[in-house]
Write a protein that holds these residues in place. Structure first.
Motif, PDB file in Angstrom:
ATOM      1  N   LYS A  36       3.668   6.834 -10.322  1.00 30.69           N
ATOM      2  CA  LYS A  36       4.376   7.556  -9.252  1.00 30.69           C
ATOM      3  C   LYS A  36       3.476   8.637  -8.648  1.00 30.69           C
ATOM      4  N   THR A  37       2.751   9.356  -9.490  1.00 29.42           N
ATOM      5  CA  THR A  37       1.828  10.386  -9.000  1.00 29.42           C
ATOM      6  C   THR A  37       0.714   9.754  -8.168  1.00 29.42           C
ATOM      7  N   ALA A  38       0.224   8.587  -8.608  1.00 29.36           N
ATOM      8  CA  ALA A  38      -0.835   7.889  -7.873  1.00 29.36           C
ATOM      9  C   ALA A  38      -0.329   7.444  -6.501  1.00 29.36           C
ATOM     10  N   LEU A  39       0.899   6.950  -6.433  1.00 27.06           N
ATOM     11  CA  LEU A  39       1.450   6.484  -5.156  1.00 27.06           C
ATOM     12  C   LEU A  39       1.647   7.639  -4.172  1.00 27.06           C
ATOM     13  N   ASN A  40       1.879   8.833  -4.690  1.00 26.70           N
ATOM     14  CA  ASN A  40       2.038  10.001  -3.805  1.00 26.70           C
ATOM     15  C   ASN A  40       0.748  10.335  -3.056  1.00 26.70           C
ATOM     16  N   LYS A  41      -0.374   9.794  -3.526  1.00 33.15           N
ATOM     17  CA  LYS A  41      -1.655  10.051  -2.867  1.00 33.15           C
ATOM     18  C   LYS A  41      -1.984   8.996  -1.799  1.00 33.15           C
ATOM     19  N   VAL A  42      -1.132   7.978  -1.685  1.00 34.78           N
ATOM     20  CA  VAL A  42      -1.344   6.932  -0.677  1.00 34.78           C
ATOM     21  C   VAL A  42      -0.882   7.478   0.664  1.00 34.78           C
ATOM     22  N   SER A  43      -1.813   7.705   1.567  1.00 33.50           N
ATOM     23  CA  SER A  43      -1.545   8.457   2.798  1.00 33.50           C
ATOM     24  C   SER A  43      -0.517   7.805   3.712  1.00 33.50           C
ATOM     25  N   LYS A  44      -0.521   6.491   3.839  1.00 30.85           N
ATOM     26  CA  LYS A  44       0.348   5.827   4.814  1.00 30.85           C
ATOM     27  C   LYS A  44       1.631   5.262   4.203  1.00 30.85           C
ATOM     28  N   ARG A  45       1.873   5.572   2.943  1.00 31.45           N
ATOM     29  CA  ARG A  45       3.105   5.092   2.310  1.00 31.45           C
ATOM     30  C   ARG A  45       4.310   5.838   2.872  1.00 31.45           C
ATOM     31  N   LEU A  46       5.410   5.107   3.084  1.00 32.50           N
ATOM     32  CA  LEU A  46       6.636   5.745   3.562  1.00 32.50           C
ATOM     33  C   LEU A  46       7.262   6.575   2.446  1.00 32.50           C
ATOM     34  N   PRO A  47       8.034   7.608   2.799  1.00 29.02           N
ATOM     35  CA  PRO A  47       8.576   8.515   1.775  1.00 29.02           C
ATOM     36  C   PRO A  47       9.693   7.925   0.916  1.00 29.02           C
ATOM     37  N   ASP A  48      10.118   6.710   1.197  1.00 29.46           N
ATOM     38  CA  ASP A  48      11.176   6.082   0.389  1.00 29.46           C
ATOM     39  C   ASP A  48      10.758   6.029  -1.075  1.00 29.46           C
ATOM     40  N   GLU A  49      11.713   6.231  -1.975  1.00 25.13           N
ATOM     41  CA  GLU A  49      11.437   6.221  -3.409  1.00 25.13           C
ATOM     42  C   GLU A  49      10.953   4.834  -3.839  1.00 25.13           C
ATOM     43  N   PRO A  50       9.763   4.755  -4.428  1.00 22.33           N
ATOM     44  CA  PRO A  50       9.258   3.443  -4.848  1.00 22.33           C
ATOM     45  C   PRO A  50       9.947   2.964  -6.126  1.00 22.33           C
ATOM     46  N   THR A  51      10.004   1.670  -6.291  1.00 22.97           N
ATOM     47  CA  THR A  51      10.534   1.076  -7.525  1.00 22.97           C
ATOM     48  C   THR A  51       9.390   0.873  -8.500  1.00 22.97           C
ATOM     49  N   ILE A  52       9.556   1.382  -9.720  1.00 22.50           N
ATOM     50  CA  ILE A  52       8.560   1.193 -10.783  1.00 22.50           C
ATOM     51  C   ILE A  52       9.333   0.805 -12.035  1.00 22.50           C
ATOM     52  N   GLU A  53       9.425  -0.492 -12.297  1.00 19.54           N
ATOM     53  CA  GLU A  53      10.232  -0.989 -13.403  1.00 19.54           C
ATOM     54  C   GLU A  53       9.497  -2.111 -14.134  1.00 19.54           C
ATOM     55  N   ILE A  54      10.022  -2.433 -15.331  1.00 19.09           N
ATOM     56  CA  ILE A  54       9.448  -3.533 -16.105  1.00 19.09           C
ATOM     57  C   ILE A  54       9.945  -4.854 -15.519  1.00 19.09           C
ATOM     58  N   GLU A  55       8.990  -5.734 -15.166  1.00 20.05           N
ATOM     59  CA  GLU A  55       9.355  -7.033 -14.608  1.00 20.05           C
ATOM     60  C   GLU A  55       9.487  -8.097 -15.690  1.00 20.05           C
ATOM     61  N   LYS A  56       8.509  -8.137 -16.611  1.00 25.69           N
ATOM     62  CA  LYS A  56       8.614  -9.099 -17.710  1.00 25.69           C
ATOM     63  C   LYS A  56       7.613  -8.728 -18.810  1.00 25.69           C
ATOM     64  N   PHE A  57       7.857  -9.326 -19.979  1.00 25.56           N
ATOM     65  CA  PHE A  57       6.967  -9.120 -21.110  1.00 25.56           C
ATOM     66  C   PHE A  57       6.033 -10.323 -21.214  1.00 25.56           C
ATOM     67  N   GLY A  58       4.752 -10.054 -21.032  1.00 31.00           N
ATOM     68  CA  GLY A  58       3.769 -11.112 -21.104  1.00 31.00           C
ATOM     69  C   GLY A  58       3.230 -11.291 -22.506  1.00 31.00           C
ATOM     70  N   GLU A  59       2.313 -12.217 -22.657  1.00 33.37           N
ATOM     71  CA  GLU A  59       1.736 -12.493 -23.981  1.00 33.37           C
ATOM     72  C   GLU A  59       0.854 -11.348 -24.453  1.00 33.37           C
ATOM     73  N   ASN A  60       0.162 -10.689 -23.507  1.00 33.90           N
ATOM     74  CA  ASN A  60      -0.788  -9.644 -23.886  1.00 33.90           C
ATOM     75  C   ASN A  60      -0.453  -8.273 -23.313  1.00 33.90           C
TER      76      ASN A  60
END
Length: 279
Positions: A208-232
């Protein structure tokens, strides 16, 4: 024997007379042929100049920019037909006979060009119903790019890797087409691998902190969630938002900032691990 020589002599004389007659006819007709060719060359050049002037006038008039290439194409075709008819008149072909010839040729060409005429009808539908407009970011048959022109038969787009792609209008109206510019914002789909030994809440905060440094990103709250559990590793779904014009800038800069943030936080990139048990 005399009969054979008479026929042979007559045949040679006949051929010579015919050849001479053709040469005389060509010489007599040469000025008209040259005049017709000059009419075609000069006429097509004038049509090109007129088309440019009309295009600039239409742009200044404030007319819908989607219509401008379409109207220019139609005007150009009509003017070229007039030039061809004029050249035929100069050569000596009667207009009525030429019109009948065009009508017959038109039927034959129409039968052979049903697909092309279908693209013309599709172009009219695009201009009427506007599934996309000039400047829109579209995905047509896997070709993603910005629409440059909507012509009589084709739509011209410039892809994101700066390639000019010409797509028949019929494909755009008969297949699945995605207009990425319909709404003011697009979700940017990213995936980030997190090592199993790391704390999800910690990684979530770093991203989330890294995304705040993306200059052209819109201010909408980004989604950061677990999508799936992989093998590694654990695969995270990271979904910031961007305008259609800034989509790829946000896409690449987001990955860059996340990678930089992981390095500063000492987060190792997830990689395959093999555990060997002692027997």
């Amino acid at each position: 024997m005399c009969f054979y020589l008479t026929i042979k002599t007559f045949t040679k004389m006949d051929i010579m007379n015919s050849a001479q007659g053709m040469i005389d006819a060509l010489v007599a007709w040469a000025p008209q042929i040259v005049g017709g060719i000059l009419v075609l060359i000069i006429g097509f050049w004038i049509v090109g100049m007129i088309s440019k002037v009309i295009g600039k006038s239409l742009e200044k008039s404030g007319l819908d920019k989607d219509l401008i290439p379409f109207l220019k194409s139609i005007v150009s075709v009509l003017l070229k037909i007039l030039v061809v008819i004029t050249a035929a008149g100069v050569v000596g072909i009667e207009i009525t006979a030429f019109a009948a010839l065009l009508a017959g040729a038109g039927l034959a060409i129409g039968a052979a060009m049903q697909g092309t005429l279908g693209h013309f009808a599709s172009g009219v539908m695009i201009l009427l119903f506007k599934p996309y407009r000039v400047g829109d970011l579209v995905d047509i048959k896997g070709q993603v790019g910005h629409v440059d022109e909507i012509q009589v038969f084709n739509t011209i787009i410039t892809t994101l890797d700066n390639k000019k792609v010409i797509i028949p209008n019929g494909i755009a109206t008969s297949d699945i087409m995605t207009n990425l510019s319909t709404y003011d914002k697009l979700r940017v789909d990213l995936n980030v691998a997190m090592p199993y030994e790391e704390d999800f809440g910690k990684i979530q905060g770093i991203i989330k902190t890294a995304l705040n440094k993306v200059s052209k990103r819109l201010p909408d709250e980004p989604t950061i969630e677990i999508e799936k559990f992989g093998e590694n590793n654990v695969l995270l779904a990271v979904r910031p938002y961007a305008t259609p014009a800034d989509y790829w800038d946000v896409y690449f800069q987001s990955y860059s900032e996340i990678k930089k943030a992981f390095g500063e936080a000492g987060i190792d990139v997830a990689y395959p691990v093999r555990k060997i048990k002692n027997v």
